[in-house]
Design an enzyme around this catalytic site. Structure first.
Site, PDB file in Angstrom:
ATOM      1  N   LYS A 259       0.954  -1.224   0.107  1.00 42.65           N
ATOM      2  CA  LYS A 259       0.083  -0.048  -0.006  1.00 42.65           C
ATOM      3  C   LYS A 259       0.896   1.418   0.076  1.00 42.65           C
ATOM      4  O   LYS A 259       1.605   1.591   0.689  1.00 42.65           O
ATOM      5  CB  LYS A 259      -0.832   0.041   1.215  1.00 42.65           C
ATOM      6  CG  LYS A 259      -1.703   1.319   1.350  1.00 42.65           C
ATOM      7  CD  LYS A 259      -2.507   1.145   2.532  1.00 42.65           C
ATOM      8  CE  LYS A 259      -3.151   2.511   3.033  1.00 42.65           C
ATOM      9  NZ  LYS A 259      -4.151   2.421   4.389  1.00 42.65           N
ATOM     10  N   ASP A 264      -2.320   9.950   4.442  1.00 48.59           N
ATOM     11  CA  ASP A 264      -3.851   9.729   4.765  1.00 48.59           C
ATOM     12  C   ASP A 264      -4.460  10.745   5.399  1.00 48.59           C
ATOM     13  O   ASP A 264      -4.405  10.726   6.667  1.00 48.59           O
ATOM     14  CB  ASP A 264      -3.959   8.428   5.005  1.00 48.59           C
ATOM     15  CG  ASP A 264      -5.534   7.913   5.228  1.00 48.59           C
ATOM     16  OD1 ASP A 264      -6.382   8.615   4.631  1.00 48.59           O
ATOM     17  OD2 ASP A 264      -5.784   6.896   5.839  1.00 48.59           O
ATOM     18  N   LYS A 271      -9.968  12.501   8.900  1.00 51.32           N
ATOM     19  CA  LYS A 271      -9.534  11.929  10.231  1.00 51.32           C
ATOM     20  C   LYS A 271      -9.410  13.023  11.521  1.00 51.32           C
ATOM     21  O   LYS A 271      -9.139  14.037  10.954  1.00 51.32           O
ATOM     22  CB  LYS A 271      -8.010  11.398  10.127  1.00 51.32           C
ATOM     23  CG  LYS A 271      -7.680   9.992   9.502  1.00 51.32           C
ATOM     24  CD  LYS A 271      -6.425   9.786   9.298  1.00 51.32           C
ATOM     25  CE  LYS A 271      -6.280   8.248   8.668  1.00 51.32           C
ATOM     26  NZ  LYS A 271      -6.840   6.996   9.305  1.00 51.32           N
ATOM     27  N   ASP A 282       1.486   6.091   5.927  1.00 51.26           N
ATOM     28  CA  ASP A 282       0.483   5.151   5.252  1.00 51.26           C
ATOM     29  C   ASP A 282       1.023   4.652   4.106  1.00 51.26           C
ATOM     30  O   ASP A 282       0.474   3.683   3.406  1.00 51.26           O
ATOM     31  CB  ASP A 282      -0.687   5.866   5.201  1.00 51.26           C
ATOM     32  CG  ASP A 282      -1.793   4.712   5.220  1.00 51.26           C
ATOM     33  OD1 ASP A 282      -1.709   3.829   5.940  1.00 51.26           O
ATOM     34  OD2 ASP A 282      -3.204   5.378   4.906  1.00 51.26           O
ATOM     35  N   ASP A 341     -12.087   7.101   4.192  1.00 49.11           N
ATOM     36  CA  ASP A 341     -10.914   6.899   4.936  1.00 49.11           C
ATOM     37  C   ASP A 341     -10.509   5.252   4.652  1.00 49.11           C
ATOM     38  O   ASP A 341      -9.221   4.847   5.180  1.00 49.11           O
ATOM     39  CB  ASP A 341     -11.097   7.212   6.415  1.00 49.11           C
ATOM     40  CG  ASP A 341      -9.544   7.335   7.122  1.00 49.11           C
ATOM     41  OD1 ASP A 341      -8.640   7.295   6.496  1.00 49.11           O
ATOM     42  OD2 ASP A 341      -9.655   7.372   8.513  1.00 49.11           O
ATOM     43  N   GLU A 343      -9.308   3.864   2.286  1.00 49.54           N
ATOM     44  CA  GLU A 343      -9.084   4.039   1.005  1.00 49.54           C
ATOM     45  C   GLU A 343      -7.696   3.014   0.368  1.00 49.54           C
ATOM     46  O   GLU A 343      -7.574   2.636  -0.803  1.00 49.54           O
ATOM     47  CB  GLU A 343      -8.330   5.384   0.762  1.00 49.54           C
ATOM     48  CG  GLU A 343      -7.029   5.687   1.380  1.00 49.54           C
ATOM     49  CD  GLU A 343      -6.532   5.328   2.628  1.00 49.54           C
ATOM     50  OE1 GLU A 343      -7.507   5.644   3.386  1.00 49.54           O
ATOM     51  OE2 GLU A 343      -5.637   4.869   3.204  1.00 49.54           O
ATOM     52  N   ARG A 345      -7.647  -0.102   0.838  1.00 53.39           N
ATOM     53  CA  ARG A 345      -8.282  -1.269   0.236  1.00 53.39           C
ATOM     54  C   ARG A 345      -8.638  -1.342  -1.230  1.00 53.39           C
ATOM     55  O   ARG A 345      -8.455  -2.117  -1.782  1.00 53.39           O
ATOM     56  CB  ARG A 345      -9.345  -1.932   1.285  1.00 53.39           C
ATOM     57  CG  ARG A 345     -10.531  -1.145   1.297  1.00 53.39           C
ATOM     58  CD  ARG A 345     -11.485  -1.450   2.588  1.00 53.39           C
ATOM     59  NE  ARG A 345     -10.916  -1.188   3.825  1.00 53.39           N
ATOM     60  CZ  ARG A 345     -11.558  -1.167   5.014  1.00 53.39           C
ATOM     61  NH1 ARG A 345     -12.716  -1.953   4.814  1.00 53.39           N
ATOM     62  NH2 ARG A 345     -10.991  -0.909   5.997  1.00 53.39           N
TER      63      ARG A 345
END
Ligand code: BES
Ligand code: ZN
Length: 491
Positions: A259, A264, A271, A282, A341, A343, A345
């Protein structure tokens, strides 16, 4: 930093410090080196029981007659419980201690223990490189407070053991490369700089071919989930593919995916600020994949591995994708984005389906800082492992036990698939409050087809809030030693 070998301890050069190791079994302190030359130095600390030799015990003694005026006694604990992992931890505490004492040169007498030579050397050398790591890119006035050891001599090894030192050095370089990437500001380490780094891997070996899909190509491939996440960002997305063909005669191949969310914010499902301040990390899955493939290439391993990193920022702005929107992936599956959030996946889904439909390897392994729920469940020391293949899971757990990149297997519990049901699309990107790490993995599974697959959620161990001797900065490089070990042992 330079690591050299000296077979004969009497011929060793002068150094600032010497490290001598001891075990502590059945309440007995035992020197793990031969000969009497250090008898007078170690007598008092042992007789007084000031130094026992328990794991990570440290005592500093002084000797005017020795080639090193300062001698560090290091405990390795019970000989029966010694393995590569706790050996590495013990040496890391010694290195960290000496680093803070501003040591420039260190001699280490390699312990005389019942352990395979390659395991022993790996443990010690990795400890040296990983504990000696500093990240000083953003240190200016306080840079002078950071120290690192410049020279280490390993005493008692043979010349022919040099390749073992070299191997462990390369793996450590892979870990430290990953740490650098993760520790760097999101605006200094962008999808584009990651792509440039990957492209340069072609220069290391002619067995490497790198392809980088830019935004146009990503559009052509219909990777709409990656494009959706990218919408709020002022930087284009990239889809990095590093192909390493280390065994052209074999048909066996693997894909590793990481990833690469370079920052993020959560997107419009913003968030809270206290959860956002670590989110430059991230892309730690992607960074670990790049660190791993770097080491695999440099080690010239006899395996065929393709590394894939989909990378973008998950930013917030007028063009951001919106909660409630539906997007259709390249493999024609529609996803209702209930939460922007979740994101990671989405971009992984495109990479997983690309790998299983276009590359068709024997196995796919993905690494991702995917869920906060994983940190709640397993903390900062353990990553979650999911797999649809018992053998693959077993091989990964074996590598985990050898390297200290800890894994704990969680179930791909099929009954929870219903939590991802969407009224208006094929699937929703979130599954409610419970079992967040499992529903994230179940979402990914929908995109892997029939290929043998493992997913590793490194949200806890990749970027720790507490520092240690072995991991002196927040970014740890989790996953690199695991993957390299896995591929070293893949038969
Ligand atoms: N980057 C986070 C996961 C994360 C959280 C990593 C904490 C490291 C530490 C991920 O993109 C995310 O935000 N996940 C959400 C999913 C939720 C909306 C279903 C989360 O975990 O809160
Ligand atoms: Zn997120």
């Amino acid at each position: 930093m330079k690591i050299t070998i000296q077979t004969n301890k009497n011929l060793r050069k002068k150094a600032d410090f010497l490290i001598l190791s001891f075990s502590y079994t059945s309440k007995k302190t035992k020197p793990l080196f031969k000969g009497d030359s250090f008898k007078s130095i170690i007598k008092e600390p042992i007789n007084t029981k000031d130094f026992l030799g328990k794991a990570k015990d440290i005592s500093l003694v002084y000797s005017s007659k020795n080639k090193e005026k300062r001698v560090l006694l290091l405990g390795l604990g019970s000989e029966k419980e010694l393995n590569e992992y706790n050996l590495c931890e013990a040496y890391a505490s010694a290195i960290s201690f000496l680093k803070n004492k501003k040591a420039s040169s260190v001699n280490i007498i390699i312990p005389n223990i019942d352990m395979e030579k390659d395991v022993l050397v790996k443990g010690v050398v990795e400890a040296i490189y990983l504990a000696n790591y500093n990240f000083d890119k953003y240190k200016f006035v306080t840079k002078k407070n950071l120290f690192s050891i410049k020279e280490v001599c390993l005493i008692g090894l043979e010349k022919r053991d040099n390749h073992l030192v070299k191997k462990a050095s390369i793996i450590s370089q892979g870990v430290n490369l990953t740490r650098d990437l993760v520790n760097t500001n999101a605006d200094d380490e962008t999808p584009q700089t990651l792509a440039k780094l990957a492209k340069d891997f072609e220069k290391i070996s002619n067995k490497v071919k790198v392809e980088v899909f830019d935004k146009k190509r990503i559009e052509k491939e219909n990777m709409n989930l990656l494009l959706a996440v990218n919408k709020g960002s002022n930087k284009d997305p990239v889809f990095i593919i590093v192909k390493y063909k280390g065994d052209p005669s074999s048909k066996d191949s693997s894909v590793i995916i990481g990833k690469g969310i370079t920052y993020d914010t959560g997107g419009l499902s913003l968030k809270p600020s206290t959860s956002m301040d670590t989110m430059k990390s991230d892309m730690s899955g992607g960074a670990s994949i790049l660190g791993s493939i770097y080491a695999i290439i440099k080690l010239n391993l006899k395996v065929n591995v393709t590394a894939i990193v989909p990378a973008t920022e998950n930013a917030i702005g007028p063009k951001s994708y919106k909660p409630g929107d539906v997007y259709v992936s390249a493999c024609n599956r529609s996803v209702e984005v209930k939460n922007t959030d979740a994101e990671g996946r989405l971009i992984l889904a495109e990479a997983l389906s690309y790998a299983s439909h276009k590359i068709k390897p024997n196995r796919v392994i993905d690494l991702a800082s995917l869920t906060g729920a994983c940190v709640v469940a397993l903390g900062e020391e353990i990553s979650a492992l999911f797999s649809n293949d018992r053998t693959l899971a077993k091989q990964l757990i074996k590598a985990s036990n050898k390297t200290g990149d800890h894994l704990w297997r969680l179930p791909l519990f099929p009954e929870y698939k219903k939590l991802l049901k969407s009224e208006i699309a094929d699937i929703s990107n979130v599954g409610g409050r419970g079992a967040g790490t499992i529903t994230a993995a179940l979402f990914l599974q929908e995109f892997v087809d029939k290929v043998s697959w493992a997913h590793i959620d490194i949200a806890g161990p990749a970027f720790k809030s507490t520092l240690s001797a072995l991991h002196p900065t927040y970014a740890t490089g989790a996953g690199v030693r695991l993957l390299v070990n896995f591929f070293e042992n893949l038969k």
